[in-house]
Design a protein around this motif. Structure first.
Motif, short mmCIF file in Angstrom:
data_model
loop_
_atom_site.label_atom_id
_atom_site.label_comp_id
_atom_site.label_asym_id
_atom_site.label_seq_id
_atom_site.Cartn_x
_atom_site.Cartn_y
_atom_site.Cartn_z
N ILE A 1 -4.50 -42.41 17.74
CA ILE A 1 -3.96 -41.21 18.35
C ILE A 1 -4.41 -40.03 17.51
CG2 ILE A 1 -1.74 -41.51 17.16
CD1 ILE A 1 -0.50 -40.03 19.61
N MET A 2 -4.82 -38.95 18.16
CA MET A 2 -5.41 -37.83 17.45
C MET A 2 -4.97 -36.51 18.09
SD MET A 2 -9.47 -37.22 16.62
CE MET A 2 -9.57 -38.74 15.66
N ALA A 3 -4.68 -35.53 17.23
CA ALA A 3 -4.42 -34.16 17.68
C ALA A 3 -5.58 -33.29 17.23
CB ALA A 3 -3.11 -33.65 17.09
N ILE A 4 -6.17 -32.57 18.18
CA ILE A 4 -7.39 -31.79 17.92
C ILE A 4 -7.16 -30.34 18.34
CG2 ILE A 4 -9.85 -31.57 18.50
CD1 ILE A 4 -9.81 -34.57 19.14
N GLU A 5 -7.59 -29.42 17.50
CA GLU A 5 -7.52 -28.00 17.86
C GLU A 5 -8.53 -27.73 18.97
OE1 GLU A 5 -7.85 -25.37 14.58
OE2 GLU A 5 -6.32 -26.39 13.39
N ALA A 6 -8.04 -27.29 20.11
CA ALA A 6 -8.90 -27.13 21.28
C ALA A 6 -9.93 -26.02 21.10
CB ALA A 6 -8.05 -26.86 22.53
N GLU A 7 -9.58 -24.95 20.38
CA GLU A 7 -10.48 -23.82 20.21
C GLU A 7 -11.60 -24.15 19.23
OE1 GLU A 7 -12.07 -20.25 21.01
OE2 GLU A 7 -10.12 -20.80 21.85
N ASN A 8 -11.23 -24.70 18.06
CA ASN A 8 -12.22 -24.98 17.02
C ASN A 8 -12.84 -26.36 17.12
OD1 ASN A 8 -11.59 -22.47 15.89
ND2 ASN A 8 -9.89 -23.35 14.73
N ILE A 9 -12.24 -27.22 17.95
CA ILE A 9 -12.66 -28.62 18.09
C ILE A 9 -12.73 -29.28 16.72
CG2 ILE A 9 -14.27 -30.19 19.25
CD1 ILE A 9 -15.25 -27.94 20.92
N SER A 10 -11.59 -29.25 16.04
CA SER A 10 -11.48 -29.88 14.72
C SER A 10 -10.18 -30.67 14.66
CB SER A 10 -11.51 -28.83 13.61
OG SER A 10 -10.44 -27.91 13.76
N THR A 11 -10.17 -31.72 13.85
CA THR A 11 -9.02 -32.60 13.76
C THR A 11 -7.84 -31.89 13.11
OG1 THR A 11 -10.46 -34.52 13.55
CG2 THR A 11 -8.16 -34.81 12.89
N ARG A 12 -6.70 -31.93 13.78
CA ARG A 12 -5.46 -31.46 13.16
C ARG A 12 -4.81 -32.62 12.41
NH1 ARG A 12 -2.12 -27.33 16.47
NH2 ARG A 12 -3.46 -25.96 15.26
N TRP A 13 -4.74 -33.77 13.04
CA TRP A 13 -4.27 -34.98 12.37
C TRP A 13 -4.66 -36.20 13.21
CZ3 TRP A 13 -0.89 -37.77 15.41
CH2 TRP A 13 -0.12 -37.05 16.34
N GLN A 14 -4.62 -37.37 12.58
CA GLN A 14 -4.90 -38.62 13.29
C GLN A 14 -4.07 -39.75 12.71
OE1 GLN A 14 -9.00 -39.87 12.81
NE2 GLN A 14 -9.16 -38.79 10.87
N TYR A 15 -3.84 -40.76 13.50
CA TYR A 15 -2.99 -41.88 13.10
C TYR A 15 -3.47 -43.10 13.88
CZ TYR A 15 1.42 -43.97 11.41
OH TYR A 15 2.36 -44.74 10.76
N GLU A 16 -3.45 -44.24 13.24
CA GLU A 16 -3.87 -45.48 13.92
C GLU A 16 -2.69 -46.45 13.96
OE1 GLU A 16 -7.42 -48.86 13.96
OE2 GLU A 16 -7.56 -47.09 12.65
N LEU A 17 -2.34 -46.89 15.16
CA LEU A 17 -1.23 -47.81 15.34
C LEU A 17 -1.72 -49.26 15.30
CD1 LEU A 17 0.65 -46.07 18.30
CD2 LEU A 17 0.90 -45.70 15.86
N PRO A 18 -0.84 -50.18 14.92
CA PRO A 18 -1.24 -51.60 14.88
C PRO A 18 -1.37 -52.22 16.26
CG PRO A 18 1.06 -51.36 14.26
CD PRO A 18 0.51 -49.98 14.36
N GLY A 19 -0.75 -51.59 17.28
CA GLY A 19 -0.83 -52.12 18.64
C GLY A 19 -1.65 -51.24 19.54
#
Length: 227
Positions: free
Chosen positions: A55-73
């Protein structure tokens, strides 16, 4: 849609910014193995989930990662976004809440079964259907409860939350073609209505929404719930 772009997820696991005036992709951002769920736009942040658990949150204007997380499922349902948090249901049986701006895991609640339907965040509550168990309601941002705060569970209700009006939640079960009204505070069923001819029922807003039904005769109706 954001600015002059369509933003969509691809089978190759990329989130794509497509310039709709000229019909060509502008940028693509790799998220995971495959994206089969609609991304969610919250202000200037795009939240997207790959089926493989990213799962990832991305700044739509700059197209850069705000944060990311990986779930086990795996993630089989679209995340829900509230004013300050992102809610994600996973087939590892957890419903999780992440801070929208930092990605910090705020709470996670273990449920009775793998989760395959999207949560619904409305105001101070998050609703989640748990297969084989029923419809559950959680406090959206509980204080001091890392394991989440389940406020109620109704084992007799299944389906999709359409809208919340005046402290009542309306739930549609397409399998039984039944519209159910519950108290948001207690989860007690107040009314049930069978709509046997309706093929599809949707709402235009999560709060105080109108309902639109399409029946087997091709008839489209707009329904305004009585307050």
């Amino acid at each position: 849609v954001f600015g002059e772009y369509f933003i969509y997820g691809s089978r190759a696991g990329e989130l794509v910014w497509q310039a709709y005036d000229i019909g060509h992709p502008y940028r693509a951002y790799k998220v995971g193995r495959s994206i089969k769920l609609d991304p969610v736009l919250a202000g200037d942040t795009v939240v997207t989930a790959a089926t493989s658990g990213q799962i990832m949150a991305i700044e739509a204007e700059n197209i850069s990662t705000r944060w990311q997380y990986e779930l086990p499922g795996q993630i089989r349902a679209k995340p829900a976004v509230g004013p300050t948090a992102v809610y994600v249901a996973s087939d590892d049986q957890y419903l999780r809440a992440f801070d929208l701006f930092s990605g910090r895991l705020v709470w996670r609640a273990l449920t009775e079964a793998p989760l395959t339907t999207s949560p619904t965040a409305v105001g101070r509550r998050v609703f989640q259907f748990i297969p084989g168990t029923g419809l559950a309601c959680y406090e959206a941002m509980p204080r001091g409860r890392y394991d989440g705060n389940r406020q109620w569970l109704n084992t007799e209700v299944a389906g999709e939350v359409l809208t919340v009006r005046n402290d009542r939640v309306l739930v549609w079960n397409p399998a039984t073609k039944e519209l159910v009204q519950l108290s948001t505070a207690t989860g007690v069923v107040e009314q049930r209505r069978k709509l046997s001819r309706v093929d599809r029922l949707i709402s235009d807003e999560l709060e105080n929404g109108r309902l639109y039904s399409l029946d087997d005769r091709g008839r489209l109706d707009c329904l305004v719930p009585l307050d």
